[in-house]
Design a protein around this motif. Structure first.
Motif, mmCIF file in Angstrom:
data_model
loop_
_atom_site.group_PDB
_atom_site.id
_atom_site.type_symbol
_atom_site.label_atom_id
_atom_site.label_comp_id
_atom_site.label_asym_id
_atom_site.label_seq_id
_atom_site.Cartn_x
_atom_site.Cartn_y
_atom_site.Cartn_z
ATOM 1 N N ALA A 104 7.085 9.851 -0.097
ATOM 2 C CA ALA A 104 6.970 8.875 -1.057
ATOM 3 C C ALA A 104 7.952 7.611 -0.709
ATOM 4 N N ALA A 105 8.884 7.842 -0.021
ATOM 5 C CA ALA A 105 10.250 6.837 0.234
ATOM 6 C C ALA A 105 9.548 5.743 0.713
ATOM 7 N N PRO A 106 8.513 5.893 1.977
ATOM 8 C CA PRO A 106 8.112 4.470 2.410
ATOM 9 C C PRO A 106 7.006 3.854 1.596
ATOM 10 N N LEU A 107 6.478 4.717 0.759
ATOM 11 C CA LEU A 107 5.445 4.027 -0.361
ATOM 12 C C LEU A 107 6.274 3.178 -1.259
ATOM 13 N N ALA A 144 5.301 5.175 -15.479
ATOM 14 C CA ALA A 144 6.045 6.250 -14.837
ATOM 15 C C ALA A 144 6.842 5.849 -14.084
ATOM 16 N N LEU A 145 6.665 5.132 -12.851
ATOM 17 C CA LEU A 145 7.499 4.703 -11.967
ATOM 18 C C LEU A 145 8.621 3.791 -12.579
ATOM 19 N N ARG A 146 8.292 3.012 -13.408
ATOM 20 C CA ARG A 146 9.305 2.125 -14.001
ATOM 21 C C ARG A 146 10.406 2.981 -14.681
ATOM 22 N N VAL A 147 9.854 3.956 -15.419
ATOM 23 C CA VAL A 147 10.950 4.465 -16.334
ATOM 24 C C VAL A 147 11.764 5.638 -15.398
ATOM 25 N N SER A 148 11.186 6.138 -14.239
ATOM 26 C CA SER A 148 11.916 7.088 -13.482
ATOM 27 C C SER A 148 12.783 6.198 -12.396
ATOM 28 N N ILE A 149 12.005 5.259 -12.041
ATOM 29 C CA ILE A 149 13.006 4.416 -11.136
ATOM 30 C C ILE A 149 14.273 3.755 -11.919
ATOM 31 N N GLY A 150 13.884 3.434 -12.906
ATOM 32 C CA GLY A 150 15.229 2.580 -13.824
ATOM 33 C C GLY A 150 16.161 3.509 -14.082
ATOM 34 N N PHE A 199 16.248 20.861 -5.283
ATOM 35 C CA PHE A 199 14.935 20.351 -5.075
ATOM 36 C C PHE A 199 14.568 21.412 -4.083
ATOM 37 N N THR A 200 13.497 22.053 -4.061
ATOM 38 C CA THR A 200 12.793 22.684 -3.111
ATOM 39 C C THR A 200 12.589 22.094 -1.687
ATOM 40 N N PRO A 201 12.338 22.755 -0.522
ATOM 41 C CA PRO A 201 12.138 22.209 0.557
ATOM 42 C C PRO A 201 10.638 21.419 0.541
ATOM 43 N N ALA A 202 9.586 21.998 -0.311
ATOM 44 C CA ALA A 202 8.440 21.324 -0.303
ATOM 45 C C ALA A 202 8.589 19.930 -1.121
ATOM 46 N N GLU A 203 9.546 20.153 -2.162
ATOM 47 C CA GLU A 203 9.478 19.071 -2.938
ATOM 48 C C GLU A 203 10.331 17.720 -2.373
ATOM 49 N N LEU A 204 11.495 18.275 -1.168
ATOM 50 C CA LEU A 204 11.882 17.229 -0.396
ATOM 51 C C LEU A 204 11.091 16.433 0.454
ATOM 52 N N ARG A 205 10.127 17.468 1.027
ATOM 53 C CA ARG A 205 9.343 16.799 1.953
ATOM 54 C C ARG A 205 8.439 15.655 1.200
#
Length: 145
Positions: free
Chosen positions: A134-137, A13-19, A123-129
């Protein structure tokens, strides 16, 4: 009792979405737009420091002739400059100029702005949080590959 996450499923899932995200960001137009080989060579010089044309060709896995043509365009635009190699005066090393760094900065800023617009519009505020958490991960994941 909850089951452990399926690591292979998450990886796929990460490979597809990040790609997809990377492909979309590469399409962002910025002032002084560069071709993909030009942007790659300029970025390599910016991040790796001065290098010879042959070293760049090896790193980019292209022929020295193709790299020479790419570097010729970058030099003609004033984005890179040539200097005698301090260790071997017979060799020439190339480095990024101030205007070259500005072109790279402009491209990065255009990509960041495109991301910011998409985030604020969809994106909602909750999704932005969640994305901020997730960014550091994602960065840690990239560094571990």
């Amino acid at each position: 009792m909850s089951q452990d996450p399926d690591v292979s499923e998450i990886a796929g899932a990460l490979r597809v979405s990040i790609g997809l995200l990377l492909r979309r960001l590469r399409q962002v137009q910025a002032d002084g737009e560069l071709t993909l080989p030009e942007a790659s060579a300029l970025t390599r010089l910016d991040r790796g420091g001065p290098a010879t044309a042959s070293a760049l060709a090896r790193l980019e896995q292209i022929s020295p002739q193709s790299m020479g043509a790419t570097l010729g365009v970058l030099e003609a635009r004033g984005l890179i400059e040539r200097h005698a190699d301090p260790d071997d005066g017979r060799r020439v090393v190339l480095s990024v100029t101030g205007p070259g760094r500005q072109v790279l900065r402009s491209k990065r800023n255009a990509r960041t702005e495109q991301l910011a617009q998409a985030l604020s519009a969809g994106f909602t505020p909750a999704e932005l949080r969640q994305l901020r958490a997730a960014a550091p991960l994602l960065e840690r994941l990239a560094q571990s590959i």
